[in-house]
Design a protein around this motif. Structure first.
Motif, PDB file in Angstrom:
ATOM      1  N   LEU A   1      -1.799  -3.939  -6.947  1.00  5.99           N
ATOM      2  CA  LEU A   1      -0.481  -3.871  -7.574  1.00  5.99           C
ATOM      3  C   LEU A   1      -0.547  -3.910  -9.098  1.00  5.99           C
ATOM      4  O   LEU A   1       0.453  -3.679  -9.768  1.00  5.99           O
ATOM      5  N   ILE A   2      -1.710  -4.244  -9.636  1.00  5.23           N
ATOM      6  CA  ILE A   2      -1.853  -4.273 -11.093  1.00  5.23           C
ATOM      7  C   ILE A   2      -1.915  -2.841 -11.602  1.00  5.23           C
ATOM      8  O   ILE A   2      -2.758  -2.049 -11.186  1.00  5.23           O
TER       9      ILE A   2
ATOM     10  N   THR B   1       9.584  -6.188  -5.074  1.00  6.35           N
ATOM     11  CA  THR B   1       9.372  -7.500  -4.450  1.00  6.35           C
ATOM     12  C   THR B   1       8.131  -7.543  -3.564  1.00  6.35           C
ATOM     13  O   THR B   1       7.853  -8.567  -2.935  1.00  6.35           O
ATOM     14  N   ALA B   2       7.377  -6.452  -3.504  1.00  7.59           N
ATOM     15  CA  ALA B   2       6.247  -6.384  -2.574  1.00  7.59           C
ATOM     16  C   ALA B   2       5.247  -7.508  -2.814  1.00  7.59           C
ATOM     17  O   ALA B   2       4.785  -8.162  -1.871  1.00  7.59           O
ATOM     18  N   GLY B   3       4.909  -7.730  -4.071  1.00  5.47           N
ATOM     19  CA  GLY B   3       3.955  -8.792  -4.377  1.00  5.47           C
ATOM     20  C   GLY B   3       4.475 -10.164  -3.999  1.00  5.47           C
ATOM     21  O   GLY B   3       3.754 -10.982  -3.426  1.00  5.47           O
ATOM     22  N   ARG B   4       5.751 -10.424  -4.300  1.00  6.40           N
ATOM     23  CA  ARG B   4       6.333 -11.728  -3.960  1.00  6.40           C
ATOM     24  C   ARG B   4       6.397 -11.919  -2.453  1.00  6.40           C
ATOM     25  O   ARG B   4       6.224 -13.038  -1.950  1.00  6.40           O
TER      26      ARG B   4
ATOM     27  N   ILE C   1       0.827  -1.207   0.000  1.00  3.90           N
ATOM     28  CA  ILE C   1       0.000   0.000   0.000  1.00  3.90           C
ATOM     29  C   ILE C   1       0.864   1.260   0.000  1.00  3.90           C
ATOM     30  O   ILE C   1       0.363   2.364  -0.142  1.00  3.90           O
ATOM     31  N   ALA C   2       2.161   1.074   0.178  1.00  5.18           N
ATOM     32  CA  ALA C   2       3.065   2.229   0.206  1.00  5.18           C
ATOM     33  C   ALA C   2       2.983   2.992  -1.113  1.00  5.18           C
ATOM     34  O   ALA C   2       2.633   2.432  -2.155  1.00  5.18           O
ATOM     35  N   PRO C   3       3.298   4.295  -1.085  1.00  2.00           N
ATOM     36  CA  PRO C   3       3.211   5.103  -2.315  1.00  2.00           C
ATOM     37  C   PRO C   3       4.009   4.518  -3.475  1.00  2.00           C
ATOM     38  O   PRO C   3       3.554   4.525  -4.618  1.00  2.00           O
ATOM     39  N   ASN C   4       5.198   4.016  -3.193  1.00  2.00           N
ATOM     40  CA  ASN C   4       6.023   3.400  -4.236  1.00  2.00           C
ATOM     41  C   ASN C   4       6.448   2.013  -3.759  1.00  2.00           C
ATOM     42  O   ASN C   4       7.560   1.838  -3.247  1.00  2.00           O
TER      43      ASN C   4
ATOM     44  N   ARG D   1      -6.266  -3.823  12.087  1.00  2.00           N
ATOM     45  CA  ARG D   1      -5.773  -2.533  11.578  1.00  2.00           C
ATOM     46  C   ARG D   1      -5.166  -2.698  10.197  1.00  2.00           C
ATOM     47  O   ARG D   1      -5.411  -1.897   9.292  1.00  2.00           O
ATOM     48  N   TYR D   2      -4.382  -3.745   9.995  1.00  2.00           N
ATOM     49  CA  TYR D   2      -3.754  -3.950   8.691  1.00  2.00           C
ATOM     50  C   TYR D   2      -4.777  -4.346   7.632  1.00  2.00           C
ATOM     51  O   TYR D   2      -4.673  -3.934   6.470  1.00  2.00           O
ATOM     52  N   LEU D   3      -5.740  -5.156   8.027  1.00  2.00           N
ATOM     53  CA  LEU D   3      -6.802  -5.487   7.076  1.00  2.00           C
ATOM     54  C   LEU D   3      -7.543  -4.224   6.647  1.00  2.00           C
ATOM     55  O   LEU D   3      -7.894  -4.057   5.479  1.00  2.00           O
ATOM     56  N   GLY D   4      -7.763  -3.347   7.612  1.00  2.00           N
ATOM     57  CA  GLY D   4      -8.444  -2.099   7.297  1.00  2.00           C
ATOM     58  C   GLY D   4      -7.655  -1.222   6.346  1.00  2.00           C
ATOM     59  O   GLY D   4      -8.231  -0.563   5.463  1.00  2.00           O
ATOM     60  N   VAL D   5      -6.329  -1.229   6.481  1.00  2.00           N
ATOM     61  CA  VAL D   5      -5.484  -0.432   5.585  1.00  2.00           C
ATOM     62  C   VAL D   5      -5.642  -0.910   4.145  1.00  2.00           C
ATOM     63  O   VAL D   5      -5.786  -0.111   3.209  1.00  2.00           O
ATOM     64  N   VAL D   6      -5.634  -2.221   3.942  1.00  2.00           N
ATOM     65  CA  VAL D   6      -5.785  -2.772   2.592  1.00  2.00           C
ATOM     66  C   VAL D   6      -7.180  -2.477   2.048  1.00  2.00           C
ATOM     67  O   VAL D   6      -7.336  -2.056   0.894  1.00  2.00           O
ATOM     68  N   ALA D   7      -8.198  -2.692   2.878  1.00  2.00           N
ATOM     69  CA  ALA D   7      -9.567  -2.437   2.430  1.00  2.00           C
ATOM     70  C   ALA D   7      -9.762  -0.971   2.068  1.00  2.00           C
ATOM     71  O   ALA D   7     -10.409  -0.642   1.064  1.00  2.00           O
ATOM     72  N   ASP D   8      -9.217  -0.075   2.878  1.00  2.00           N
ATOM     73  CA  ASP D   8      -9.363   1.362   2.592  1.00  2.00           C
ATOM     74  C   ASP D   8      -8.704   1.725   1.256  1.00  2.00           C
ATOM     75  O   ASP D   8      -9.259   2.516   0.476  1.00  2.00           O
ATOM     76  N   ALA D   9      -7.525   1.172   1.006  1.00  2.00           N
ATOM     77  CA  ALA D   9      -6.848   1.460  -0.263  1.00  2.00           C
ATOM     78  C   ALA D   9      -7.667   0.939  -1.441  1.00  2.00           C
ATOM     79  O   ALA D   9      -7.783   1.602  -2.482  1.00  2.00           O
TER      80      ALA D   9
END
Length: 922
Positions: A394-395, A355-358, A348-351, A436-444
């Motif tokens: 990430l797509i 390797t983030a996906g892997r 979810i980071a700006p850049n 909290r982390y699940l919420g970060v992904v859902a919000d994005a």
């Protein structure tokens, strides 16, 4: 002077064994003299096989004569004395069977009890063997011991019998796993205590030693814990030991922690520390057993109890740092989820890093490998959805979409699945850190979806303003709802009996679950609309505002209409009978609900479906729309049986051989309790209002013939978080794709029950839903021109071939794949052309072969799940086996396995090196 001889105590079991021996010698009653300690404690009147057995001690010859007077004809008398034979005299001895005192040999009695002709010295030569023999006699079950095989009583047979009868251990499965499984039963602990208490330590220890020997390499730690009464800790401790001895996966620091923890366990071994191989054997067997038991629903409580105890032991020995390596412990699952949370946050980071996906996939793989990560568990469901959302985020979507068709297809093919995943994430988890982390992904994901919805609403408003552009199909897979019955359903019903479901309020996201359940669990096959060749599920666009009274009325009337059920009935009749010239029946909620006791489908609906002279049966189901007011549409798993009446009516349709079409009047958005309410005096629904005042952020104004308001204008909410009315579970009426775009799914019972010869669809699930690899895979398809595709008016020249083939409607792609792609290079090679000539006529196209090769080459380990392989080939999964067989004919030159399947992992596998070598491509 009275003479005495050495004597031993005589037990009741020994007395009865001597009587049984006498009976075997054809003595039916009498007096038996036994040489033993004449303890008054043995005085007893026993009952044995229907006779009284009087046991009496006698400390002198006179006492012997006295007790002889108590003997009664037909019963047994046993006299226990330590007098010598000479002291008793011939007169007294004459009263005894065998005319002498017997010196009881407990092993002889044991031999008799086991119907043996001899005893293995390994049994009699053990320490305190007479005590063991006496215990075996005392432990004789009412039905007797099982006879010794081959006549010789072995240690194994004797102790096997004790273990089976008194401890409940099945000797047929008495290997290490059988032993450990036995220790996990609470009744086993009680049984060992009872054996020890009733028959003494000697028999208990010998039996436990024998059980430990069944554990093979793990026998030493098993024996120690069994003897110390800690059998309930065997599997939990073994689970911890497995973690502490897994040196090959531990870092140097972790190995130090493991060594220290093992030292803290040493007091359990009572000074005799088992060797490391024995500990590893116990650990390996314990984890194998728990993994096996976890697959047995009835063992759930035992497994949970063992894992909780193992977690406590790990904490006691201060080894929590290693828990992430455990596939079993709750702490291990938590550690792996923590790692996954960190990886998800990085995407979810700006850049995000390359390797983030892997990193997410690696962490998710570890989570899935954990025993507690069951697919249906809410925790697993929530994190699976978060992983899917991270893949989607990430797509890089570099294509600018502004046309309504493209945006509608994007919603059907991608965004509807995103919405389904967001719903799964929002079901939530208990742990605040994980939540909290699940919420970060859902919000994005919701932020990106909001941008998509605004793009869609803009295109929708533009198209709606253009009179006539949405009056009929704007694409073979995108239809305005008012054109669906006259343009699709009725032409189909003229050729085959049809069942149409109108699922009030069903969004495309909900349809991913309902149709998926119908095809997977109920085994229906999804097909394309007649005349379409995109390999994708079709979509309908609701009338605006996206409300039942305008969208459903327009759908059922086949033209823009507004009204309730009476309007729908009249318009439906006019459309089907007068204009369509077909016999049809329409059932609203009351007609569907009116079932007799014990019946799952109302008689009227059943009769109509069974009557094949009725060309079209239409059933309106309201479960989903009702959930928006009174239930939880996001928290519901929308299987076919979750929609009232759907599953039994589908079963009825299958029996009647009807083709099924499933659609809806509108979709919905979900209330997630973080939205805002804007109050207006002139709202027409929770998501629509009259076109007065300023159009604010998150709204859009629409106008045109398809806006069924008095002035054909309205302001509609676009952002999911915006509402105008009171709080509900969900809303509709707005201009978001989630509310406007509805599915049009066609189902056939099987390949033989497909009278229209419709092309079967490949899997509709997007690739990122299943795997991070190959996120760009799309089915091979032909370019689709814009314009109306009305089956009723399609010329014979343009009609699709309705004859069933293996790969229906597969056409060449609009443009060749880039030359550098391996698949393209292979199908252009001389070797491949030669293979084509040798193979003869195959239905599989070169484009499909190339697409599968390209998908495999970029997949992890050149392996693809079956569903993704079917997508790459653009075939229904039911035809995948036949498709792969044809691909193998082309690629497996001279029988070399260039491409194959792995039944253990349900994947398609490519040997890329061999492929390049065989087809001489680089």
């Amino acid at each position: 002077m009275t003479a005495t001889v050495a004597a031993t105590p005589v037990s009741s079991s020994m007395v009865l064994a001597i009587i049984d021996e006498a009976r075997d010698k054809d003595y039916s009653t009498g007096v038996i003299g036994l040489r033993g300690v004449p303890d008054r404690a043995v005085i007893a009147d026993l009952h044995h096989d229907g006779r009284v057995v009087r046991v009496r001690p006698a400390e002198s010859a006179l006492a012997v004569r006295e007790v002889l007077t108590e003997h009664r004809e037909g019963d047994w008398m046993v006299v226990i004395t330590d007098r010598a034979d000479d002291d008793l005299g011939a007169g007294v001895l004459a009263h005894f069977i065998w005319q002498r005192l017997r010196s009881p040999d407990p092993w002889e009695a044991v031999r008799h009890r086991f119907a043996a002709t001899g005893i293995d010295p390994a049994l009699t030569g053990s320490h305190q063997s007479r005590e063991l023999a006496s215990a075996l006699l005392a432990a004789t079950p009412p039905s007797g011991w099982p006879a010794a095989p081959a006549g010789v009583l072995t240690r194994s047979h004797a102790l096997t019998s004790v273990a089976r009868i008194h401890l409940g251990l099945d000797s047929d499965t008495a290997d290490v796993l059988g032993v450990l499984r036995w220790t996990m039963r609470p009744a086993s602990v009680t049984a060992v205590a009872d054996l020890r208490g009733e028959f003494g330590n000697r028999l208990a220890d010998e039996t436990l030693d024998w059980i430990a020997e069944r554990a093979g390499a793990a026998s030493r730690p098993v024996r120690t814990l069994l003897r110390q009464g800690e059998m309930a800790d065997l599997v939990p401790l073994g689970t911890v030991i497995q973690l502490l001895t897994a040196e090959e996966v531990l870092t140097a620091e972790e190995r130090h922690v493991a060594g220290t923890s093992l030292v803290r366990i040493e007091p359990r071994w009572g000074g005799e520390i088992p060797p490391v191989p024995a500990l590893r054997a116990l650990g390996s067997a314990s984890t194998e057993l728990l993994t096996e038991l976890a697959a047995e629903p009835r063992q759930g409580a035992h497994v949970e109890r063992a894992l909780q105890r193992a977690g406590a032991i790990l904490s006691q020995v201060q080894g929590e740092q290693l828990s992430g390596h455990s596939d079993l412990l709750k702490q291990g699952q938590y550690a792996r989820l923590t790692r996954l949370c960190d990886a998800l946050a990085a995407t979810i980071a700006p850049n995000p890093a390359p390797t983030a996906g892997r990193d997410v996939e690696a962490a998710w793989s570890l989570v899935r490998a954990h025993l507690l990560s069951r697919p249906a568990d809410p925790l697993t469901v929530a994190f699976a959805a978060a992983v899917r959302l991270s893949r989607w985020l990430l797509i890089h979507d570099g294509v600018t979409k502004s046309e309504l068709v493209a945006l509608t297809r994007r919603h059907m093919d991608q965004s509807a699945w995103v919405d389904a995943a967001i719903n799964d994430v929002h079901r939530g988890v208990e742990d605040p850190h994980q939540a909290r982390y699940l919420g970060v992904v859902a919000d994005a994901a919701m932020k990106r979806r909001q941008a998509e919805e605004r793009e869609f609403a803009t295109a929708l408003a533009q198209a709606t303003r253009l009179d006539g552009i949405l009056s009929q199909a704007i694409d073979p897979t995108v239809w305005p709802l008012e054109a669906v019955l006259p343009g699709v359903v009725i032409p189909m019903a003229r050729k085959t009996p049809l069942l149409l479901f109108v699922m009030d309020g069903m969004s495309a996201a909900v349809a991913t679950e309902i149709v998926g359940d119908a095809t997977a669990r109920l085994e229906w096959l999804e097909a394309e609309l007649p005349g379409a060749s995109a390999g994708r599920r079709a979509a309908g666009l609701s009338v605006l505002p996206s409300l039942t009274e305008v969208s459903r009325a327009s759908l059922l009337c086949g033209q823009l209409r507004q009204g309730q059920q009476d309007v729908e009935r009249r318009g439906y009749e006019e459309l089907t009978v007068k204009a369509g010239k077909i016999k049809a029946a329409l059932f609203h909620k009351k007609g569907v609900d009116s079932t007799a006791a014990g019946s799952s489908v109302s008689a009227d609906v059943s009769t109509a479906i069974d009557d094949r002279t009725i060309d079209l049966v239409t059933v309106v189901l309201n479960t989903i729309d009702d959930a928006l007011d009174r239930s939880d549409p996001a928290g519901t798993t929308w299987t076919a049986d979750a929609v009232k009446h759907l599953e039994p009516i589908l079963a009825r349709a299958r029996a009647a051989g009807r083709t099924v079409v499933i659609t809806a009047d509108h979709g919905h958005v979900v209330e997630r309790r973080h939205g805002t309410q804007r109050s207006y005096a002139d709202i027409t629904s929770g998501r629509s209002r009259t076109a007065t005042g300023t159009v604010e952020e998150g709204e859009i104004e629409v106008s045109g013939d398809r806006v069924l308001t008095p002035d054909h204008r309205a302001v509609l909410a676009v952002d999911e978080s915006l509402r105008y009315g009171p709080l509900k579970a969900g809303y509709h009426g707005g201009a978001s794709a989630a509310e406007v775009v509805v599915p049009i799914a066609v189902l056939v019972p099987d390949e033989d029950s497909n009278p229209l010869g419709l092309a079967l669809l490949p899997p509709q699930v997007p690739t990122w839903w299943l795997t991070q690899e190959n996120a760009a895979i799309e089915p091979v398809q032909a370019p689709l021109p814009l314009g109306t595709r009305d089956l009723a008016k399609t010329s014979k020249k343009n009609k699709p071939d309705l004859g069933p083939t293996l790969f229906d409607e597969i056409a060449s792609p609009e443009a060749s794949a880039p030359a550098q792609k391996l698949g393209d290079a292979v199908v252009r090679s001389e070797v491949y052309r030669a293979q084509r000539r040798v193979a003869g006529r195959l239905i599989v196209k070169d484009e499909q072969v190339a697409a599968l090769i390209d998908a495999l080459t970029v997949a992890a380990a050149t392996r693809l799940p079956m569903t993704i392989a079917a997508r790459a080939l653009s075939v229904n999964e039911t035809r995948l086996r036949g498709a792969l067989a044809q691909v193998q004919q082309l690629l497996n030159v001279e029988g070399y396995a260039v491409i194959g399947t792995d039944p253990h992992t349900s994947t398609v596998v490519l040997d890329e090196r061999l492929l390049r070598e065989q087809f001489e491509v680089r």
